[in-house]
Design a protein around this motif. Structure first.
Motif, short mmCIF file in Angstrom:
data_model
loop_
_atom_site.label_atom_id
_atom_site.label_comp_id
_atom_site.label_asym_id
_atom_site.label_seq_id
_atom_site.Cartn_x
_atom_site.Cartn_y
_atom_site.Cartn_z
N THR A 126 53.66 63.96 54.83
CA THR A 126 53.23 63.93 53.43
C THR A 126 52.02 64.83 53.22
O THR A 126 51.94 65.56 52.22
N PHE A 127 51.11 64.82 54.16
CA PHE A 127 49.93 65.68 54.07
C PHE A 127 50.33 67.15 54.11
O PHE A 127 49.73 67.99 53.44
N ASP A 128 51.35 67.46 54.90
CA ASP A 128 51.82 68.84 55.03
C ASP A 128 52.78 69.25 53.93
O ASP A 128 53.13 70.43 53.81
N PRO B 51 56.30 67.26 47.78
CA PRO B 51 55.02 67.93 47.50
C PRO B 51 53.90 67.42 48.40
O PRO B 51 53.91 66.28 48.86
N ARG B 52 52.94 68.28 48.67
CA ARG B 52 51.78 67.90 49.47
C ARG B 52 50.96 66.87 48.68
O ARG B 52 50.69 67.07 47.49
N ASP B 53 50.58 65.77 49.35
CA ASP B 53 49.86 64.70 48.67
C ASP B 53 48.93 64.02 49.66
O ASP B 53 49.34 63.20 50.47
N CYS B 54 47.64 64.38 49.60
CA CYS B 54 46.65 63.85 50.55
C CYS B 54 46.40 62.37 50.36
O CYS B 54 46.23 61.62 51.32
N LYS B 55 46.37 61.93 49.10
CA LYS B 55 46.10 60.52 48.85
C LYS B 55 47.24 59.64 49.34
O LYS B 55 47.03 58.59 49.94
N SER C 269 43.92 74.53 54.90
CA SER C 269 44.79 75.21 53.95
C SER C 269 46.21 75.41 54.50
O SER C 269 47.16 75.58 53.73
N TYR C 270 46.35 75.40 55.82
CA TYR C 270 47.67 75.59 56.43
C TYR C 270 48.38 74.24 56.60
O TYR C 270 47.78 73.18 56.41
N LYS C 271 49.65 74.31 56.97
CA LYS C 271 50.43 73.10 57.25
C LYS C 271 50.66 73.01 58.76
O LYS C 271 51.27 73.91 59.35
#
Length: 469
Positions: A336-338, A343-347, A460-462
């Motif tokens: 999920t973070f990547d 979509p990328r979703d940190c929370k 910034s990278y995955k």
């Protein structure tokens, strides 16, 4: 592919098997010798083998027999002469054992029902297996086998000898008693209060010392692994019918090759079944599919994992996580973070890691702090919360791995505590135990340079798209 009866006939055949079992339990619980008429030819051959074992088996041979049947052999030695045993064939042996209450089921306690089959699996037109209870989530509760002979279903109760023996051995381990105590006690329990008290050494001695007969006994020795083969066939039939637990169990066996003599290793087919189990909603099967894909599809050094593989793995990890697998929650957080599979979703990634921590997953706290400290989405970055969570790690810094020290440094830098961040980052580098020339160490040194120049750092990278080191 197993040749099972036509779908229209299956329910009729399953009911016929259940009715045979009900007659068997009813008659055998009454010590009715007519129970022998319900036994399969294979069961009658086992009865003849037990007779011959009672007559001729050496102590070494007796010890090869599963505990439940070993006690029966000893009970025959303690209660019958060799001449009486010789006068019986397999059917006669069966009638005697049922009449004396030495085989089959005991009469239930008042108010207790006789055991019934919870399900019947038709392996093919001539074989079936019953289940004594519904699946426990990890495996099927397989019981006796049945064989169709002369147009009627017959019982093969010898197929559960290994199960009964395992239960006896478990009781022995729990009690701390050895075979020298347990087996004579079992013989007396079988024969009743008036049975002679015989030591194990006596019970292990044959009634007739016949070297040729002992050799024949070895040649006629039962295949005690055959019930496992039948259960594997039943599991295969269930998997073909779409059962997710069966697909998981069969897939795991094929992938790992744990039973090479019975089921040769086939990783590709194993993964296919594990993915089938996952697609049908089995959380453990989903986690196994994720792990198997990660192991077998791992890119070569310097190569990047294919997007379709990552999405496939992310899908199985998510299913496992939703099914409560703690480590899958951490993998789902990482995907999920990547932004793999969505979509990328940190929370949301931090929430998955928090669920993983609640479920006991290792390294979950580290992941939570990292996502909040280095999130590249400004609105989702939360340096203050990251440092609050990192306090637990800082208090145990001397016990942490290099990656956890790296995370503490990132959290400190996110809160503009650059000097402390540099100190922890240097500790992480000093403790690094990977490739000293690899990209991971270079990235860590780059972060150290940022901290020393008064800069924080965002990812910034995955990570999922980085080349394999």
């Amino acid at each position: 592919m197993l040749a099972a009866p036509a779908a229209a006939d299956e329910l009729t055949e399953m009911n016929a098997v259940s009715q045979t079992w009900d007659r068997y339990t009813r008659l055998s619980s009454r010590d009715d010798p007519a129970t022998a008429d319900l036994l399969s030819a294979a069961a009658l051959r086992r009865m003849a083998f037990l007779r011959d074992a009672a007559l001729y088996a050496s102590p070494e041979q007796v010890r090869r027999i599963p505990m439940s049947e070993r006690s029966l052999v000893m009970a025959l030695r303690a209660s019958l002469s060799d001449d009486k045993l010789l006068a019986m064939d397999g059917a006669g042996m069966a009638r005697h054992l049922f009449a004396q209450g030495l085989y089959g089921l005991s009469e239930p306690e008042d108010g207790e029902p006789l055991p019934r089959l919870s399900h019947v699996t038709l392996i093919d037109a001539e074989r079936a297996i019953g289940e004594m209870a519904p699946p426990n989530g990890q495996q099927f509760q397989y019981g006796p086998e049945f064989k169709r002979e002369g147009g009627r279903w017959k019982v093969s109760p010898e197929s559960i000898a290994a199960d009964e023996s395992s239960a006896i051995e478990q009781q022995m381990r729990s009690s701390g008693m050895g075979e020298d105590v347990v087996l004579p006690s079992m013989v007396r329990l079988l024969l009743g209060e008036n049975a002679p008290e015989l030591p194990l050494a006596t019970l292990e001695r044959p009634l007739r010392d016949d070297a040729a007969a002992r050799t024949r006994l070895n040649e006629e020795w039962p295949d005690y692994e055959d019930p496992i083969r039948v259960r594997l066939l039943a599991t295969q039939r269930k998997a073909e019918d779409g059962d997710p637990l069966a697909a998981m169990g069969l897939g795991a066996l094929l992938y790992t090759g744990q039973l090479p003599a019975l089921m040769p290793q086939d990783k590709a087919r194993g993964i296919k079944l594990l993915e089938q189990s996952s697609d049908a909603g089995n959380a453990q099967g989903a986690w196994m599919a994720y792990l198997a894909l990660g192991e077998t599809e791992q890119p070569a050094k310097g190569q990047v994992a294919k997007p379709e593989l990552l999405e496939r793995m992310a899908r199985h990890a998510r299913r496992a996580a939703e099914g409560g697998v703690a480590e899958a929650m951490i993998s789902t957080a990482s995907f999920t973070f990547d932004g793999v599979g969505g979509p990328r979703d940190c929370k949301l990634a931090e929430e998955w890691a928090a669920r993983g921590e609640d479920a006991g997953a290792k390294n979950a706290r580290n992941e939570r702090v990292w996502y909040l400290a280095v999130c590249p989405i400004p609105a989702q970055r939360d340096p203050k919360r990251a440092l609050e969570l990192a306090a637990y790690m800082i208090a145990r810094a001397d016990t942490l791995e290099f990656s956890e020290l790296d995370t503490i440094a990132a959290a400190l830098a996110a809160n503009a505590r650059y000097s402390e961040a540099g100190t922890y980052q240097q500790r992480a580098i000093d403790k690094f135990d990977g490739d000293r020339n690899g990209d991971t160490l270079r990235r860590m040194k780059g972060r150290l340079a940022d901290y020393r120049s008064g800069k924080d750092w965002v990812q910034s990278y995955k990570a999922a798209e980085l080349p394999v080191e």
